[in-house]
Design an enzyme around this catalytic site. Structure first.
Site: not given
Ligand code: PNS
Length: 169
Positions: A23, A47, A96, A134
């Site tokens: 990150h 979560k 990644r 993580s």
């Molecule tokens: O690091 P992560 O946990 O893979 O991040 C995921 C994240 C936060 C980018 C995704 O879950 C997100 O954008 N959540 C917010 C809700 C949302 O907008 N959902 C629709 C996504 S297309």
């Protein structure tokens, strides 16, 4: 026709539970590309996180201190709505491996459908970081493995305290 905003604000969203050197690499590179970078922690009660949003915010603030154009925040609801509220025109994500691609493509296309004016920009993870997550870092340290060099040293201390009950140093 779309034009470039005078100041390009990017959002780097994620769970950051906790922040890893992968990150951090993305934050450093993103800070050099955009006028302002907002690292945004998803507030998602569903979560099961190891660290609270407040703890994750504190850890992120500690590592972004040296980047004057990087801020840390948290959000809930739709990411694109949050980005629009903050005046951002870019969502920054890291890739990644090929396995990340499908999920990232789905999200990027859905986000584009919701708000076409916001672009998702992908940066390839540095080769030294392409295996770090993580989830794996937590698993390895919890089982007594060595994670030095994978997370900032003080984050390793926090992990040791939380998962192994070691005193903080
Ligand atoms: O690091 P992560 O946990 O893979 O991040 C995921 C994240 C936060 C980018 C995704 O879950 C997100 O954008 N959540 C917010 C809700 C949302 O907008 N959902 C629709 C996504 S297309």
């Amino acid at each position: 026709m779309r034009t470039k905003p005078a100041s390009v604000i990017a959002i780097y969203p994620g769970s950051f539970d906790p922040i890893t050197n992968g990150h951090l690499d993305l934050i450093e590179r993103g800070s050099a590309l955009f006028d302002k970078l907002i690292v945004a922690i998803l507030r998602n009660e569903e979560k099961q996180a190891l660290f609270s949003v407040e703890e994750r915010t504190e850890m992120l603030n500690e590592v972004v201190r040296c980047f004057p154009n990087v801020a840390v925040a948290s959000f809930d609801g739709l990411l694109v709505d949050y980005a629009a509220d903050r005046g951002a025109s870019v969502l920054l994500r890291g890739i990644r491996a090929v396995s990340d691609y499908e999920y990232e493509l789905q999200m990027a296309l859905m986000n584009r459908r919701l708000r076409p004016e916001i672009e998702t920009v992908f940066l390839m993870a540095g080769e030294a970081h392409s295996f770090i997550s993580s989830r794996l870092v937590k698993e390895v340290i919890g089982l007594g493995g060595n994670i030095s060099g994978l997370v900032p040293p003080f984050v390793e201390g926090r992990l040791r305290k939380r998962l192994l009950g070691e005193p903080s140093y």
